[in-house]
Design a protein around this motif. Structure first.
Motif, PDB file in Angstrom:
ATOM      1  N   ASN A  67       0.802  -1.225   0.000  1.00 51.36           N
ATOM      2  CA  ASN A  67       0.000   0.000   0.000  1.00 51.36           C
ATOM      3  C   ASN A  67       0.836   1.276   0.000  1.00 51.36           C
ATOM      4  N   GLN A  68       2.047   1.192  -0.502  1.00 54.05           N
ATOM      5  CA  GLN A  68       2.911   2.361  -0.610  1.00 54.05           C
ATOM      6  C   GLN A  68       2.839   2.880  -2.045  1.00 54.05           C
ATOM      7  N   MET A  69       2.664   4.207  -2.182  1.00 51.07           N
ATOM      8  CA  MET A  69       2.623   4.779  -3.515  1.00 51.07           C
ATOM      9  C   MET A  69       4.041   4.967  -4.020  1.00 51.07           C
ATOM     10  N   VAL A  70       4.269   4.546  -5.264  1.00 51.58           N
ATOM     11  CA  VAL A  70       5.562   4.687  -5.926  1.00 51.58           C
ATOM     12  C   VAL A  70       5.315   5.537  -7.170  1.00 51.58           C
ATOM     13  N   ALA A  71       6.140   6.573  -7.381  1.00 52.13           N
ATOM     14  CA  ALA A  71       5.963   7.436  -8.553  1.00 52.13           C
ATOM     15  C   ALA A  71       7.307   7.763  -9.175  1.00 52.13           C
ATOM     16  N   VAL A  72       7.304   7.848 -10.499  1.00 55.22           N
ATOM     17  CA  VAL A  72       8.453   8.328 -11.263  1.00 55.22           C
ATOM     18  C   VAL A  72       7.922   9.436 -12.161  1.00 55.22           C
ATOM     19  N   THR A  73       8.576  10.593 -12.114  1.00 55.21           N
ATOM     20  CA  THR A  73       8.082  11.747 -12.863  1.00 55.21           C
ATOM     21  C   THR A  73       9.162  12.283 -13.797  1.00 55.21           C
ATOM     22  N   GLY A  74       8.726  13.141 -14.723  1.00 61.06           N
ATOM     23  CA  GLY A  74       9.659  13.875 -15.576  1.00 61.06           C
ATOM     24  C   GLY A  74      10.326  13.066 -16.672  1.00 61.06           C
ATOM     25  N   MET A  75       9.748  11.935 -17.058  1.00 63.18           N
ATOM     26  CA  MET A  75      10.329  11.145 -18.147  1.00 63.18           C
ATOM     27  C   MET A  75       9.870  11.746 -19.469  1.00 63.18           C
ATOM     28  N   LYS A  76      10.790  12.202 -20.287  1.00 58.02           N
ATOM     29  CA  LYS A  76      10.423  12.798 -21.571  1.00 58.02           C
ATOM     30  C   LYS A  76      10.479  11.735 -22.662  1.00 58.02           C
ATOM     31  N   VAL A  77       9.378  11.630 -23.395  1.00 60.97           N
ATOM     32  CA  VAL A  77       9.313  10.733 -24.548  1.00 60.97           C
ATOM     33  C   VAL A  77       8.846  11.524 -25.757  1.00 60.97           C
ATOM     34  N   TRP A  78       9.245  11.063 -26.929  1.00 62.10           N
ATOM     35  CA  TRP A  78       8.803  11.623 -28.200  1.00 62.10           C
ATOM     36  C   TRP A  78       7.958  10.589 -28.902  1.00 62.10           C
ATOM     37  N   SER A  79       6.905  11.057 -29.551  1.00 63.63           N
ATOM     38  CA  SER A  79       6.061  10.169 -30.327  1.00 63.63           C
ATOM     39  C   SER A  79       5.663  10.889 -31.610  1.00 63.63           C
ATOM     40  N   MET A  80       4.789  10.248 -32.379  1.00 63.53           N
ATOM     41  CA  MET A  80       4.327  10.825 -33.647  1.00 63.53           C
ATOM     42  C   MET A  80       2.804  10.793 -33.691  1.00 63.53           C
ATOM     43  N   CYS A  81       2.230  11.955 -33.934  1.00 60.29           N
ATOM     44  CA  CYS A  81       0.782  12.096 -34.067  1.00 60.29           C
ATOM     45  C   CYS A  81       0.291  11.268 -35.250  1.00 60.29           C
ATOM     46  N   GLU A  82      -0.681  10.420 -35.001  1.00 59.73           N
ATOM     47  CA  GLU A  82      -1.189   9.576 -36.081  1.00 59.73           C
ATOM     48  C   GLU A  82      -2.061  10.346 -37.062  1.00 59.73           C
ATOM     49  N   HIS A  83      -2.488  11.547 -36.703  1.00 59.83           N
ATOM     50  CA  HIS A  83      -3.312  12.337 -37.611  1.00 59.83           C
ATOM     51  C   HIS A  83      -2.487  13.129 -38.627  1.00 59.83           C
ATOM     52  N   HIS A  84      -1.285  13.586 -38.229  1.00 61.64           N
ATOM     53  CA  HIS A  84      -0.478  14.440 -39.099  1.00 61.64           C
ATOM     54  C   HIS A  84       0.930  13.909 -39.346  1.00 61.64           C
ATOM     55  N   MET A  85       1.301  12.822 -38.654  1.00 59.15           N
ATOM     56  CA  MET A  85       2.653  12.265 -38.721  1.00 59.15           C
ATOM     57  C   MET A  85       3.702  13.326 -38.391  1.00 59.15           C
ATOM     58  N   LEU A  86       3.379  14.161 -37.410  1.00 61.22           N
ATOM     59  CA  LEU A  86       4.321  15.139 -36.877  1.00 61.22           C
ATOM     60  C   LEU A  86       4.628  14.760 -35.437  1.00 61.22           C
ATOM     61  N   PRO A  87       5.814  15.130 -34.950  1.00 60.51           N
ATOM     62  CA  PRO A  87       6.206  14.729 -33.601  1.00 60.51           C
ATOM     63  C   PRO A  87       5.429  15.450 -32.500  1.00 60.51           C
ATOM     64  N   PHE A  88       5.342  14.775 -31.374  1.00 62.16           N
ATOM     65  CA  PHE A  88       4.950  15.422 -30.123  1.00 62.16           C
ATOM     66  C   PHE A  88       5.794  14.829 -29.015  1.00 62.16           C
ATOM     67  N   TRP A  89       6.019  15.643 -27.984  1.00 64.63           N
ATOM     68  CA  TRP A  89       6.777  15.159 -26.829  1.00 64.63           C
ATOM     69  C   TRP A  89       5.882  15.241 -25.608  1.00 64.63           C
ATOM     70  N   CYS A  90       6.171  14.398 -24.643  1.00 69.13           N
ATOM     71  CA  CYS A  90       5.425  14.399 -23.388  1.00 69.13           C
ATOM     72  C   CYS A  90       6.376  14.185 -22.222  1.00 69.13           C
ATOM     73  N   ASP A  91       6.116  14.908 -21.140  1.00 64.79           N
ATOM     74  CA  ASP A  91       6.691  14.566 -19.848  1.00 64.79           C
ATOM     75  C   ASP A  91       5.713  13.596 -19.210  1.00 64.79           C
ATOM     76  N   VAL A  92       6.172  12.389 -18.946  1.00 63.07           N
ATOM     77  CA  VAL A  92       5.302  11.333 -18.429  1.00 63.07           C
ATOM     78  C   VAL A  92       5.596  11.102 -16.950  1.00 63.07           C
ATOM     79  N   SER A  93       4.526  11.015 -16.176  1.00 59.75           N
ATOM     80  CA  SER A  93       4.609  10.656 -14.762  1.00 59.75           C
ATOM     81  C   SER A  93       3.763   9.411 -14.550  1.00 59.75           C
ATOM     82  N   ILE A  94       4.316   8.469 -13.822  1.00 61.41           N
ATOM     83  CA  ILE A  94       3.642   7.196 -13.567  1.00 61.41           C
ATOM     84  C   ILE A  94       3.679   6.924 -12.068  1.00 61.41           C
TER      85      ILE A  94
END
Length: 190
Positions: A67-94
């Protein structure tokens, strides 16, 4: 053992040929000095992006404390928009609430990158990451947040810098107390 992103292989020769055709359709001369290697470079990029190898993503250990919360934040990933095939980046927190097992630290980033290396939407990205974590950890208590900028909005159309925020919350993260703790952890980690 290696977990491939999706097992897909690109047709490198066809991507090169299509890039040559695209350059011609754009009024460019694909044989001029600055463009002669562009079709290969574009095909190499797509191979690297689509055939991305995450390595092992499911390394877990027995939970020391339940019952302990574990978090990792600030992971930057790059992906590609399926609508325009242009990049987007996200800071991901899990985050997840540990039950019987915990996930190896590097696996958070590997899972985030695995799902970013394809044509997708940010909403789908957070959902895919959350579902993978549920499968690996055997818990519904998962929270994923992505804050991103999409070049399909920044460099075309409305041409406006922005931040899009999307979440995938499940299990105990639907409860106000755990959701607020997750959001405080993200703020503290940035």
């Amino acid at each position: 053992m290696s977990d491939s992103t999706n097992g897909k292989k690109i047709d490198h020769a066809r991507v090169k040929a299509l890039t040559t055709e695209l350059l011609e359709a754009l009024g460019e001369d694909p044989t001029r000095e600055g463009l002669v290697e562009t079709p290969r470079r574009i095909a190499d990029f797509w191979r690297e992006f689509i055939e991305y190898d995450t390595g092992k993503i499911d390394t877990t250990f027995d939970a020391v404390k339940h019952n302990q919360m574990v978090a990792v934040t600030g992971m930057k990933v790059w992906s590609m928009c399926e609508h325009h095939m242009l990049p987007f980046w996200c800071d991901v927190s899990i985050a997840y609430i540990a039950e019987d097992k915990v996930l190896g630290l590097s696996k958070f980033a590997r899972i985030a990158h695995k799902h970013a290396h394809k044509l997708t939407l940010q909403e789908q990205l957070v959902s895919d990451i959350a579902n993978e974590l549920k499968d690996i950890l055997g818990t519904e208590n998962i929270a994923v947040m992505a804050k991103g900028e999409h070049l399909c909005m920044t460099m075309r159309g409305i041409k406006t810098p922005h931040r899009m925020i999307s979440t995938a919350l499940s299990g105990k993260f639907h409860q106000s107390e755990q959701r607020m703790e997750f959001l405080r952890m993200i703020d503290a980690g940035i």
